[in-house]
Write a protein that holds these residues in place. Structure first.
Motif, mmCIF file in Angstrom:
data_model
loop_
_atom_site.group_PDB
_atom_site.id
_atom_site.type_symbol
_atom_site.label_atom_id
_atom_site.label_comp_id
_atom_site.label_asym_id
_atom_site.label_seq_id
_atom_site.Cartn_x
_atom_site.Cartn_y
_atom_site.Cartn_z
ATOM 1 N N LEU A 99 8.591 68.414 6.194
ATOM 2 C CA LEU A 99 7.235 68.973 6.176
ATOM 3 C C LEU A 99 7.238 70.452 6.554
ATOM 4 C CD1 LEU A 99 4.465 67.767 5.564
ATOM 5 C CD2 LEU A 99 4.144 67.488 8.006
ATOM 6 N N ILE A 100 7.995 70.824 7.559
ATOM 7 C CA ILE A 100 8.099 72.227 7.960
ATOM 8 C C ILE A 100 8.748 73.055 6.851
ATOM 9 C CG2 ILE A 100 9.299 73.789 9.561
ATOM 10 C CD1 ILE A 100 8.778 71.646 11.741
ATOM 11 N N THR A 101 9.782 72.499 6.209
ATOM 12 C CA THR A 101 10.453 73.217 5.123
ATOM 13 C C THR A 101 9.493 73.489 3.967
ATOM 14 O OG1 THR A 101 12.555 72.182 5.719
ATOM 15 C CG2 THR A 101 12.391 73.156 3.520
ATOM 16 N N ILE A 102 8.720 72.484 3.579
ATOM 17 C CA ILE A 102 7.751 72.662 2.499
ATOM 18 C C ILE A 102 6.708 73.707 2.890
ATOM 19 C CG2 ILE A 102 5.900 71.529 1.208
ATOM 20 C CD1 ILE A 102 7.633 68.982 1.263
ATOM 21 N N GLY A 103 6.269 73.662 4.134
ATOM 22 C CA GLY A 103 5.302 74.651 4.604
ATOM 23 C C GLY A 103 5.854 76.063 4.557
ATOM 24 N N VAL A 104 7.098 76.236 4.948
ATOM 25 C CA VAL A 104 7.721 77.562 4.913
ATOM 26 C C VAL A 104 7.871 78.042 3.470
ATOM 27 C CG1 VAL A 104 9.880 78.806 5.365
ATOM 28 C CG2 VAL A 104 8.880 77.373 7.137
ATOM 29 N N HIS A 153 4.297 86.314 -1.449
ATOM 30 C CA HIS A 153 4.944 86.904 -2.622
ATOM 31 C C HIS A 153 6.378 87.337 -2.334
ATOM 32 C CE1 HIS A 153 1.158 86.677 -4.694
ATOM 33 N NE2 HIS A 153 0.564 87.327 -3.690
ATOM 34 N N VAL A 154 7.051 86.588 -1.471
ATOM 35 C CA VAL A 154 8.459 86.851 -1.176
ATOM 36 C C VAL A 154 9.338 86.112 -2.167
ATOM 37 C CG1 VAL A 154 10.280 86.580 0.542
ATOM 38 C CG2 VAL A 154 7.977 87.229 1.254
ATOM 39 N N ALA A 155 9.010 84.860 -2.439
ATOM 40 C CA ALA A 155 9.785 84.050 -3.376
ATOM 41 C C ALA A 155 8.865 83.003 -3.971
ATOM 42 C CB ALA A 155 10.953 83.393 -2.666
ATOM 43 N N SER A 156 9.243 82.501 -5.122
ATOM 44 C CA SER A 156 8.450 81.487 -5.803
ATOM 45 C C SER A 156 8.934 80.096 -5.412
ATOM 46 C CB SER A 156 8.590 81.670 -7.318
ATOM 47 O OG SER A 156 7.971 80.599 -7.994
ATOM 48 N N PHE A 157 7.982 79.187 -5.221
ATOM 49 C CA PHE A 157 8.337 77.807 -4.890
ATOM 50 C C PHE A 157 9.161 77.184 -6.009
ATOM 51 C CE2 PHE A 157 7.565 73.233 -4.690
ATOM 52 C CZ PHE A 157 7.877 72.976 -3.370
ATOM 53 N N ASN A 158 8.886 77.589 -7.259
ATOM 54 C CA ASN A 158 9.613 77.044 -8.402
ATOM 55 C C ASN A 158 11.110 77.336 -8.334
ATOM 56 O OD1 ASN A 158 7.237 76.095 -9.485
ATOM 57 N ND2 ASN A 158 6.896 77.938 -10.702
ATOM 58 N N ARG A 159 11.474 78.414 -7.679
ATOM 59 C CA ARG A 159 12.893 78.766 -7.567
ATOM 60 C C ARG A 159 13.532 78.205 -6.305
ATOM 61 N NH1 ARG A 159 14.829 84.104 -10.018
ATOM 62 N NH2 ARG A 159 16.469 83.469 -8.614
ATOM 63 N N LEU A 160 12.735 77.930 -5.270
ATOM 64 C CA LEU A 160 13.301 77.525 -3.983
ATOM 65 C C LEU A 160 13.184 76.036 -3.684
ATOM 66 C CD1 LEU A 160 12.195 80.448 -1.658
ATOM 67 C CD2 LEU A 160 14.429 80.038 -2.683
ATOM 68 N N TRP A 161 12.625 75.220 -4.588
ATOM 69 C CA TRP A 161 12.449 73.809 -4.266
ATOM 70 C C TRP A 161 13.766 73.081 -3.972
ATOM 71 C CZ3 TRP A 161 14.735 70.019 -7.030
ATOM 72 C CH2 TRP A 161 15.138 70.324 -8.319
ATOM 73 N N PRO A 162 14.934 73.503 -4.511
ATOM 74 C CA PRO A 162 16.181 72.804 -4.138
ATOM 75 C C PRO A 162 16.523 72.904 -2.653
ATOM 76 C CG PRO A 162 16.513 74.003 -6.179
ATOM 77 C CD PRO A 162 15.184 74.426 -5.639
ATOM 78 N N VAL A 163 15.895 73.856 -1.961
ATOM 79 C CA VAL A 163 16.117 73.971 -0.518
ATOM 80 C C VAL A 163 15.704 72.678 0.180
ATOM 81 C CG1 VAL A 163 15.395 75.219 1.563
ATOM 82 C CG2 VAL A 163 15.902 76.472 -0.537
#
Length: 85
Positions: free
Chosen positions: A23-28, A36-46
């Protein structure tokens, strides 16, 4: 636990980490998108990496002092029956 005690071994204490950490990871990740630092579409594998790390921490934790259910006691070994002649 079966006998009413709460286990304080490291493995049992790390069992409840998965939900809050994900939950914290998704929130971050969403916060980074809003800033506008990074797109969720690119970072979801995190999220998958975080789940893997938490599972690894859970499985490698020590069970020293575990007060959970114990395996059932083995019955005493019996001698084999005498050979039939």
């Amino acid at each position: 636990m079966a006998n009413g005690t709460i286990c304080t071994c490291k493995r049992c204490s790390r069992r409840g980490l998965m939900g809050p950490v994900v939950l914290i990871t998704i929130g971050v990740l969403f916060l980074l998108q809003q800033m506008h630092v990074a797109s969720f579409n690119r970072l979801w594998p995190v999220i998958l990496l975080v789940i893997g790390v938490v599972k690894l921490l859970q499985e490698t934790a020590s069970t020293e002092g575990h007060t959970g259910s114990q395996p059932p006691p083995q019955p005493p070994s019996q001698s084999p029956p005498p050979p039939v002649s």
